[in-house]
Design an enzyme around this catalytic site. Structure first.
Site, PDB file in Angstrom:
ATOM      1  N   TRP A  25      -6.929  -7.187  -4.001  1.00 59.74           N
ATOM      2  CA  TRP A  25      -7.789  -8.381  -3.009  1.00 59.74           C
ATOM      3  C   TRP A  25      -9.069  -7.447  -2.843  1.00 59.74           C
ATOM      4  CZ3 TRP A  25      -7.347 -13.473  -2.567  1.00 59.74           C
ATOM      5  CH2 TRP A  25      -6.027 -13.796  -2.997  1.00 59.74           C
ATOM      6  N   ALA A  59      -2.464  -5.677  -0.033  1.00 56.96           N
ATOM      7  CA  ALA A  59      -2.309  -4.472   1.272  1.00 56.96           C
ATOM      8  C   ALA A  59      -0.646  -4.487   1.461  1.00 56.96           C
ATOM      9  CB  ALA A  59      -3.046  -4.837   2.496  1.00 56.96           C
ATOM     10  N   PHE A  60      -0.010  -5.723   1.506  1.00 54.62           N
ATOM     11  CA  PHE A  60       1.578  -5.607   1.699  1.00 54.62           C
ATOM     12  C   PHE A  60       2.171  -4.761   0.739  1.00 54.62           C
ATOM     13  CE2 PHE A  60       5.073  -7.870   4.097  1.00 54.62           C
ATOM     14  CZ  PHE A  60       4.697  -7.742   5.225  1.00 54.62           C
ATOM     15  N   LEU A  83      -8.553  -3.902   1.925  1.00 57.04           N
ATOM     16  CA  LEU A  83      -9.514  -4.698   2.893  1.00 57.04           C
ATOM     17  C   LEU A  83      -8.705  -5.824   3.357  1.00 57.04           C
ATOM     18  CD1 LEU A  83     -12.048  -5.047   4.565  1.00 57.04           C
ATOM     19  CD2 LEU A  83     -12.966  -6.426   2.362  1.00 57.04           C
ATOM     20  N   VAL A  84      -8.271  -6.234   4.543  1.00 57.15           N
ATOM     21  CA  VAL A  84      -7.525  -7.163   4.851  1.00 57.15           C
ATOM     22  C   VAL A  84      -8.332  -8.077   5.834  1.00 57.15           C
ATOM     23  CG1 VAL A  84      -5.579  -7.990   6.268  1.00 57.15           C
ATOM     24  CG2 VAL A  84      -5.493  -5.825   4.953  1.00 57.15           C
ATOM     25  N   VAL A  85      -8.586  -9.269   5.439  1.00 58.12           N
ATOM     26  CA  VAL A  85      -9.650 -10.152   6.092  1.00 58.12           C
ATOM     27  C   VAL A  85      -9.173 -11.250   6.547  1.00 58.12           C
ATOM     28  CG1 VAL A  85     -11.387  -9.124   4.646  1.00 58.12           C
ATOM     29  CG2 VAL A  85     -10.542 -11.407   4.005  1.00 58.12           C
ATOM     30  N   ARG A  91      -2.888 -14.658  10.807  1.00 57.69           N
ATOM     31  CA  ARG A  91      -3.640 -13.419  11.738  1.00 57.69           C
ATOM     32  C   ARG A  91      -3.527 -12.124  10.664  1.00 57.69           C
ATOM     33  NH1 ARG A  91      -6.313 -15.236  15.620  1.00 57.69           N
ATOM     34  NH2 ARG A  91      -5.988 -12.656  16.492  1.00 57.69           N
ATOM     35  N   SER A 116      -4.471   6.494   5.396  1.00 53.45           N
ATOM     36  CA  SER A 116      -4.609   4.943   5.522  1.00 53.45           C
ATOM     37  C   SER A 116      -6.272   4.769   5.307  1.00 53.45           C
ATOM     38  CB  SER A 116      -4.270   4.208   6.666  1.00 53.45           C
ATOM     39  OG  SER A 116      -4.615   2.907   6.796  1.00 53.45           O
TER      40      SER A 116
END
Length: 170
Positions: A25, A59-60, A83-85, A91, A116
């Protein structure tokens, strides 16, 4: 028994490999962390061939891959990047926190250092200004992760050597 000093400045890392796991992602942005990481690791004395790159969906998926890679015994260190958006559905802070916590758990369970570059901004949009900012930011974070990785691997190597010496002396 006299304490022994730890040589944390040594760059001797024969046969040490590092795994770099990155989410797909926002790949164009996350790629910058990998590029920054590889470039800085070269400055730290690691060849590009010492770094294996793995891509996962999001990411998970990074913590499971990190644990499986750590359990192979092949890697001295592992890096996770994503990158978690805020996609407006859930959330995103929860996802980022879950991933970072799981990465910490992996390193504690396996004794393989895990680093990380899983980042979550307060606000993100795909506009040109944000793209440029995050390209630069992820490159910088990749460089920081490389410096920390090389330093930590040196220290862990020294601590393990010290532990082996103390056990041999007993």
């Amino acid at each position: 028994m006299q304490p022994t000093a730890i040589d944390s400045k040594s760059k001797s890392h024969p046969n040490e490999r590092v795994a770099f796991i990155q989410a797909c992602w926002h790949k164009d942005i996350v790629d910058q962390s990998r590029k920054g990481f590889v470039a800085e690791m070269a400055k730290q004395g690691y060849a590009e061939s010492d770094i294996d790159i793995f891509e996962v969906g999001g990411a998970f998926e990074i913590p499971l891959h990190a644990k499986l890679l750590a359990n192979t015994g092949r890697y001295a260190g592992i890096v996770g990047a994503a990158l978690v958006v805020d996609g407006g559905i859930y959330r995103h802070e929860f996802v980022a926190q879950s991933v970072v916590s799981a990465l910490m758990q992996v390193q504690l369970e396996t004794e393989v250092p895990v680093f990380s570059v899983v980042l979550t901004p307060h606000h993100f949009h795909a506009g040109e200004e944000h793209q440029k900012f995050f390209f630069d930011h992820f490159s910088h974070k990749g460089e920081e992760a490389a410096k920390t990785c090389a330093d930590t691997l040196n220290k862990v190597r020294s601590l393990r050597r010290l532990d082996a010496q103390q056990k041999a002396a007993c």
